[in-house]
Design a protein around this motif. Structure first.
Motif, short mmCIF file in Angstrom:
data_model
loop_
_atom_site.label_atom_id
_atom_site.label_comp_id
_atom_site.label_asym_id
_atom_site.label_seq_id
_atom_site.Cartn_x
_atom_site.Cartn_y
_atom_site.Cartn_z
N ALA A 99 1.69 -1.23 7.93
CA ALA A 99 2.29 -0.73 9.16
C ALA A 99 1.94 0.74 9.39
O ALA A 99 1.65 1.16 10.52
CB ALA A 99 3.81 -0.91 9.12
N ALA A 100 1.95 1.53 8.31
CA ALA A 100 1.63 2.96 8.45
C ALA A 100 0.20 3.14 8.95
O ALA A 100 -0.09 4.08 9.71
CB ALA A 100 1.80 3.66 7.10
N ARG A 106 -6.98 -0.46 11.05
CA ARG A 106 -6.99 -1.91 10.80
C ARG A 106 -6.70 -2.14 9.32
O ARG A 106 -7.35 -1.55 8.46
CB ARG A 106 -8.35 -2.51 11.16
CG ARG A 106 -8.75 -2.32 12.61
CD ARG A 106 -10.18 -2.80 12.84
NE ARG A 106 -10.31 -4.26 12.67
CZ ARG A 106 -11.47 -4.88 12.51
NH1 ARG A 106 -12.59 -4.18 12.45
NH2 ARG A 106 -11.51 -6.19 12.38
N ASP A 155 3.58 -4.32 3.11
CA ASP A 155 3.71 -4.41 4.57
C ASP A 155 3.95 -3.03 5.17
O ASP A 155 3.45 -2.72 6.27
CB ASP A 155 4.86 -5.35 4.94
CG ASP A 155 4.54 -6.82 4.66
OD1 ASP A 155 3.35 -7.14 4.46
OD2 ASP A 155 5.48 -7.63 4.62
N THR A 208 -1.67 0.71 10.72
CA THR A 208 -1.86 0.15 12.06
C THR A 208 -1.16 0.97 13.13
O THR A 208 -1.64 1.05 14.27
CB THR A 208 -1.37 -1.31 12.10
OG1 THR A 208 0.00 -1.37 11.70
CG2 THR A 208 -2.19 -2.18 11.16
N GLU A 209 -0.05 1.60 12.77
CA GLU A 209 0.65 2.45 13.75
C GLU A 209 -0.19 3.65 14.15
O GLU A 209 0.02 4.23 15.23
CB GLU A 209 1.99 2.91 13.18
CG GLU A 209 3.05 1.81 13.14
CD GLU A 209 4.26 2.18 12.32
OE1 GLU A 209 4.32 3.35 11.83
OE2 GLU A 209 5.15 1.33 12.16
N ARG A 210 -1.15 4.03 13.30
CA ARG A 210 -2.05 5.13 13.62
C ARG A 210 -3.36 4.64 14.23
O ARG A 210 -4.32 5.41 14.37
CB ARG A 210 -2.34 5.96 12.37
CG ARG A 210 -1.12 6.63 11.76
CD ARG A 210 -1.53 7.54 10.60
NE ARG A 210 -0.38 8.17 9.99
CZ ARG A 210 0.22 7.75 8.88
NH1 ARG A 210 -0.24 6.66 8.26
NH2 ARG A 210 1.25 8.38 8.37
N GLY A 211 -3.40 3.37 14.56
CA GLY A 211 -4.59 2.82 15.21
C GLY A 211 -5.61 2.23 14.25
O GLY A 211 -6.70 1.84 14.67
N GLU A 241 -4.30 4.74 3.05
CA GLU A 241 -4.09 5.44 4.31
C GLU A 241 -5.23 6.42 4.59
O GLU A 241 -5.66 6.58 5.75
CB GLU A 241 -2.75 6.17 4.29
CG GLU A 241 -1.56 5.22 4.29
CD GLU A 241 -0.24 5.94 4.47
OE1 GLU A 241 -0.23 7.06 5.01
OE2 GLU A 241 0.81 5.38 4.08
#
Length: 246
Positions: free
Chosen positions: A49-50, A57, A45, A52-55, A24
């Motif tokens: 998700a943590a 990759r 996963d 990608t949810e913050r923009g 992260e």
């Protein structure tokens, strides 16, 4: 790689604990991240998700780090998805309950050896071949290595090997502008550390450093991010991130 493309990081053991925090943090620093995991796809996963949810990759890739073909595929996937590999943060590892050398079960020795030494060697080998010039390789040791505590013969033996691999790889990559370092955490509040310990033991260990607390995964991620990014003149070193224990 153009100046507009993000750097790409592989984080082994990136689905939980320190590895997830590293994944992260590197994503927050603008890197595309390959989250490697050994078996828990749900955790991997969730890490993706943590990010990608913050923009950011990120993708998750399953691989046993001691399996040479699986590690090669991990790097293949990173290159195929994001165009290359710039940073390898090798956080995958196992430990066992402290046991005197005289009582050591050699099946346990072989299991820990397989992941911590063979796995590190496999990742180091691919990193040496694949990391782009200007990149960074970060391995993981332990500050327990400097304490020589009874019962840690198996674990310390494997982490001593990790530090040796680090020093030699740093010199073998001469001329490539690739740094190779190891982070050696002290007691850190992760499942790997906390499992099997009673509260009295945890409290006692938390009082060991002058800062009088356990490390947090974020503390270690901060050091890894430093080595992965701005620390271009730190090479062939072991950074003991332990609050001052050793």
């Amino acid at each position: 790689m153009s100046t507009t493309e993000p750097r790409v990081a592989i984080v082994t053991g990136g689905s939980r604990g320190i590895g997830r925090q590293v994944a992260e943090r590197l994503a927050a620093d603008g890197m595309a991240v390959v989250v490697n995991y050994a078996g828990n796809q749900a955790e991997a996963d969730a890490a993706v998700a943590a990010i990608t949810e913050r923009g950011g990759r990120a993708i998750a890739v399953r691989a046993d780090v001691a399996d040479l073909d699986a590690v090669a595929n991990l790097f293949d996937t990173a290159e195929r998805t994001f165009g290359g590999v710039d940073v390898v943060a090798h956080l995958a590892g196992v430990m066992t309950a402290p046991t005197p050398i005289a009582d050591t079960d050699f099946e346990v020795l072989d299991r820990v050896h397989r992941t911590n030494i063979r796995g590190t060697f496999a990742v180091a080998q691919q990193a040496a071949k694949r990391v782009r010039d200007g990149g960074a390789v970060i391995m993981t040791s332990t500050s327990v290595l400097g304490l020589n505590l009874p019962g840690y013969g198996v674990y310390n033996a494997t982490k001593g090997a990790v530090e040796a691999i680090t020093m030699i790889l740093a010199r073998e990559l001469r001329g490539r502008d690739i740094t190779v370092n190891t982070v050696a955490p002290g007691p850190t509040a992760t499942a790997l550390f906390l499992d099997g310990k009673d509260q009295e033991t945890i409290d006692r260990m938390a009082q060991q450093p002058p800062l009088e607390r356990l490390g947090q995964p974020e503390d270690i991620a901060e050091v890894v991010a430093f080595l992965a990014g701005p620390a271009r003149w730190v090479n062939g070193q072991v950074l003991r991130a332990n609050g001052g224990i050793v």
